[in-house]
Design a protein around this motif. Structure first.
Motif, PDB file in Angstrom:
ATOM      1  N   ALA A 349      -6.256  14.739 -50.451  1.00  0.00           N
ATOM      2  CA  ALA A 349      -7.759  14.291 -50.056  1.00  0.00           C
ATOM      3  C   ALA A 349      -7.968  12.986 -50.148  1.00  0.00           C
ATOM      4  O   ALA A 349      -9.074  12.518 -49.455  1.00  0.00           O
ATOM      5  CB  ALA A 349      -8.924  15.025 -50.283  1.00  0.00           C
ATOM      6  N   GLN A 350      -7.253  12.203 -50.854  1.00  0.00           N
ATOM      7  CA  GLN A 350      -7.412  10.744 -51.347  1.00  0.00           C
ATOM      8  C   GLN A 350      -5.960  10.059 -50.949  1.00  0.00           C
ATOM      9  O   GLN A 350      -4.970  10.614 -51.294  1.00  0.00           O
ATOM     10  CB  GLN A 350      -8.069  10.669 -52.662  1.00  0.00           C
ATOM     11  N   SER A 382      -6.209   3.673 -41.823  1.00  0.00           N
ATOM     12  CA  SER A 382      -7.887   3.939 -41.914  1.00  0.00           C
ATOM     13  C   SER A 382      -8.433   4.594 -40.624  1.00  0.00           C
ATOM     14  O   SER A 382      -9.215   5.522 -40.774  1.00  0.00           O
ATOM     15  CB  SER A 382      -8.584   2.484 -41.980  1.00  0.00           C
ATOM     16  N   ASP A 383      -8.015   4.092 -39.501  1.00  0.00           N
ATOM     17  CA  ASP A 383      -8.274   4.702 -38.359  1.00  0.00           C
ATOM     18  C   ASP A 383      -7.954   6.262 -38.126  1.00  0.00           C
ATOM     19  O   ASP A 383      -8.480   6.983 -37.560  1.00  0.00           O
ATOM     20  CB  ASP A 383      -8.177   3.924 -36.966  1.00  0.00           C
ATOM     21  N   LYS A 384      -6.506   6.589 -38.231  1.00  0.00           N
ATOM     22  CA  LYS A 384      -6.002   7.792 -38.354  1.00  0.00           C
ATOM     23  C   LYS A 384      -6.399   8.681 -38.950  1.00  0.00           C
ATOM     24  O   LYS A 384      -6.557   9.810 -38.859  1.00  0.00           O
ATOM     25  CB  LYS A 384      -4.171   7.533 -38.201  1.00  0.00           C
ATOM     26  N   TYR A 385      -6.616   8.179 -40.420  1.00  0.00           N
ATOM     27  CA  TYR A 385      -6.959   9.283 -41.320  1.00  0.00           C
ATOM     28  C   TYR A 385      -8.561   9.181 -41.915  1.00  0.00           C
ATOM     29  O   TYR A 385      -8.694   8.903 -43.247  1.00  0.00           O
ATOM     30  CB  TYR A 385      -5.928   9.153 -42.666  1.00  0.00           C
ATOM     31  N   SER A 386      -9.548   8.860 -40.852  1.00  0.00           N
ATOM     32  CA  SER A 386     -10.769   8.582 -41.350  1.00  0.00           C
ATOM     33  C   SER A 386     -11.459   9.691 -42.048  1.00  0.00           C
ATOM     34  O   SER A 386     -12.242   9.520 -42.832  1.00  0.00           O
ATOM     35  CB  SER A 386     -11.588   8.274 -40.058  1.00  0.00           C
ATOM     36  N   GLN A 387     -10.710  10.914 -42.247  1.00  0.00           N
ATOM     37  CA  GLN A 387     -11.280  12.101 -42.919  1.00  0.00           C
ATOM     38  C   GLN A 387     -11.076  11.773 -44.445  1.00  0.00           C
ATOM     39  O   GLN A 387     -11.793  12.511 -45.397  1.00  0.00           O
ATOM     40  CB  GLN A 387     -10.968  13.270 -42.476  1.00  0.00           C
ATOM     41  N   LEU A 388     -10.018  10.916 -44.934  1.00  0.00           N
ATOM     42  CA  LEU A 388      -9.740  10.735 -46.247  1.00  0.00           C
ATOM     43  C   LEU A 388     -10.459   9.640 -46.930  1.00  0.00           C
ATOM     44  O   LEU A 388     -11.009   8.778 -46.281  1.00  0.00           O
ATOM     45  CB  LEU A 388      -7.976  10.238 -46.270  1.00  0.00           C
ATOM     46  N   ALA A 389     -10.556   9.783 -48.238  1.00  0.00           N
ATOM     47  CA  ALA A 389     -11.075   8.786 -48.924  1.00  0.00           C
ATOM     48  C   ALA A 389      -9.926   7.756 -49.442  1.00  0.00           C
ATOM     49  O   ALA A 389      -9.129   8.057 -50.205  1.00  0.00           O
ATOM     50  CB  ALA A 389     -11.635   9.227 -50.523  1.00  0.00           C
TER      51      ALA A 389
END
Length: 580
Positions: A349-350, A382-389
């Protein structure tokens, strides 16, 4: 005016408006680029402004160069000008004014504007503008674009003239770079009566990404070849002179591949694992599985002498699973699969993403391109995995005696901040071949990495090893990286030789990562060593790094699409060479 003066001024005007700056450029076929240097007036005297203009014709390619600006005083002293954060400063050191400048087609552009100050010693002031292949010195006359002279006479009349003998040609620059539209200008001269030359050139924000090319090898998937490579390098090292520092070694024969599966048979991602003695339950090693549930145990390197061990596996949910293992019962493959049937895997998740970059002068041929690629990678992730911290970190290093040894920037969640940090980096210093790599890596590993189910990924970008006395400490840093679960992907730039490759590949093996290497296919930078690996695919560098990061996030290896493969050496299937 005398007839002699008329003839002389006519000749000066003819020279000023007909100078040809010719570059012979080789990329697939010879393609000429010409430039014209002109002045605002043919004669000039003290107190007047001298303006110099340049225009470049429709060039077929773009040249990556270093620009040297200097003036030779009447007493023979040569002063170089260097662009600095505080302005333009003079130096007696042969230092480029700006590095990695992209020569490109442009309309007539003001190159400089200076006021000829009073009180100067009369005589010849030989100004030189030298443009050379990026990373090279301006000693070869074939690399000089033009040489211009300024003559101050006792009657206050000064002639700025350029003779045919002052013209030069450039050698083979070769970088195939296209679709770039940078601009540059010199602004007004210094007001303190000196030959100051404020100067603006494009930084790497105007260098396009998706230029550099690279290959990679996962030595843990090709471990037999890796062990053979280590053996060859140690034998080669041992056969050298007694003054040669021995390469640091670690036991490669006892590696154990441990695969931890959850209750669904899926690799248990980033689970904390703890090895301890069965009798006293003394902790021997703490680390993490990879996102695919794999952990590579190196008993001797990890300081584990016992054969019977207790392995405790825990997750973020404070759930745990314990099992006894016996290393003495392993088969020749030395692989062990453990099913933790009370645990369930979750993907990370991170993401903690860090870049560790050698910024010494020898990196000047590629650094701007590398930082442009890394900026693009940060944006894509950052754009592709915006759901990640996601947190980003940057460590840059040079060597002892340089402007700095290590600059470390703490983790940040700001994409803009990270991109600005990358944008500011410039190559300088170094001097000798080895650098303070171990200090840069130590700073990076000591950063406050997230614990738990986090993909912890670092990219070590370098072209030289540490100094001999720091080879072993460098390898030893892998212990801390293993304990924190930090995966260190090494990226070899031009200049990497045997020692650097040996060390960088070893660190990547010990931290469950891959060895990446730039190739000559982009045409950027100096020549790249042919890697001593059994197979590899050449792709765009940013695609290779993004795939590595996405593999860490997906819990499985992600392959390049066939359309993205530029060239393939040997054959492989899912990262494993056919010979393994």
């Amino acid at each position: 005016m005398s007839m002699n003066n008329v003839l002389r001024n006519t000749q000066i005007m003819r020279y000023l408006f007909s100078l040809l700056l010719l570059s012979a450029l080789c990329f697939n076929q010879a393609q000429a680029t010409t430039s014209l240097l002109t002045l605002n007036q043919a004669t000039i005297k003290e107190g007047e402004a001298l303006k110099v203009y340049v225009a470049v014709n429709h060039a077929k390619t773009v040249l990556l160069t270093d620009v040297y600006l200097s003036v030779k005083l009447p007493d023979g002293t040569r002063v170089y000008y260097v662009k600095h954060i505080s302005g333009v400063i003079p130096t007696d050191q042969k230092t480029p004014f700006v590095t990695s400048w992209l020569v490109h087609p442009l309309e007539k552009t003001q190159l400089l504007d200076i006021m000829v100050p009073p009180g100067l010693i009369h005589g010849n002031y030989l100004w030189e503008v030298q443009i050379v292949k990026a990373g090279s010195q301006p000693d070869n006359s074939e690399n000089i674009i033009t040489t211009a002279t300024t003559l101050l006479k006792h009657n206050d009349i000064s002639y700025f003239h350029i003779s045919e003998s002052d013209k030069g040609t450039m050698g083979d620059f070769s970088p195939p770079i296209s679709a770039l539209t940078p601009s540059f200008s010199f602004t007004s001269g210094a007001s303190d009566g000196s030959f100051g030359i404020p100067f603006e050139l494009p930084g790497n924000e105007q260098i396009a990404a998706n230029i550099l090319t690279a290959g990679d090898i996962d030595d843990n998937l090709n471990y037999t070849d890796f062990k053979n490579y280590i053996t060859r390098q140690l034998e080669k090292n041992n056969s050298l002179t007694q003054n040669q520092t021995p390469l640091p070694t670690f036991a490669t024969e006892d590696r154990v591949k441990i695969k931890v599966l959850d209750s669904n048979g899926v690799g248990l991602a980033n689970a904390q694992i703890e090895f301890s003695t069965i009798a006293s339950q003394k902790t021997l090693l703490k680390s993490y599985t990879g996102s695919d549930g794999t952990f590579y145990l190196f008993p001797l390197f990890d300081g584990i002498n016992e054969k019977q061990l207790k392995l405790n596996i825990s997750t973020n949910e404070n759930e745990s699973f314990a099992v006894d293992i016996d290393l003495a019962q392993l088969t020749i493959e030395r692989e062990l699969t453990i099913t933790a049937n009370t645990l369930t895997s979750k993907l990370p998740a991170q993401l903690d993403l860090m870049f560790i970059i050698d910024t010494t002068g020898s990196m000047g041929d590629e650094l701007d391109y590398l930082t442009a690629e890394l900026k693009n990678i940060v944006t894509v992730i950052s754009d592709k995995y915006s759901q990640l911290a996601i947190r980003y970190g940057l460590v840059v290093y040079r060597d002892i005696g340089d402007e700095y040894i290590v600059h470390s920037s703490a983790f940040t969640q700001s994409v803009d901040e990270m991109e600005k940090l990358l944008q500011k980096q410039r190559a300088s210093g170094g001097g000798d071949y080895p650098e303070a790599m171990e200090q840069g890596l130590e700073q990076a590993i000591s950063a406050p990495w997230h614990t738990g189910n986090t993909a912890r990924v670092a990219f070590l970008v370098a072209d030289a090893p540490p100094h001999d006395e720091n080879l072993l400490p460098m390898l030893t840093l892998s212990h801390t990286a293993r304990e924190k679960g930090v995966h260190i992907y090494s990226l070899a730039a031009s200049g990497v030789a045997d020692t650097a490759e040996y060390l960088m590949r070893s660190i990547s093996v010990l931290t469950h990562s891959r060895y990446l290497f730039l190739t000559d296919d982009s045409g950027v930078g100096n020549s790249h060593a042919i890697p001593t690996v059994p197979c590899y695919q050449i792709t765009k560098l940013n695609a290779s790094i993004i795939r590595a990061i996405e593999s860490e996030l997906a819990g499985q290896r992600i392959e390049e699409a066939s359309t993205g493969i530029i060239k393939e050496v040997g054959s492989q299937q899912d990262g494993q060479c056919s010979s393994n």
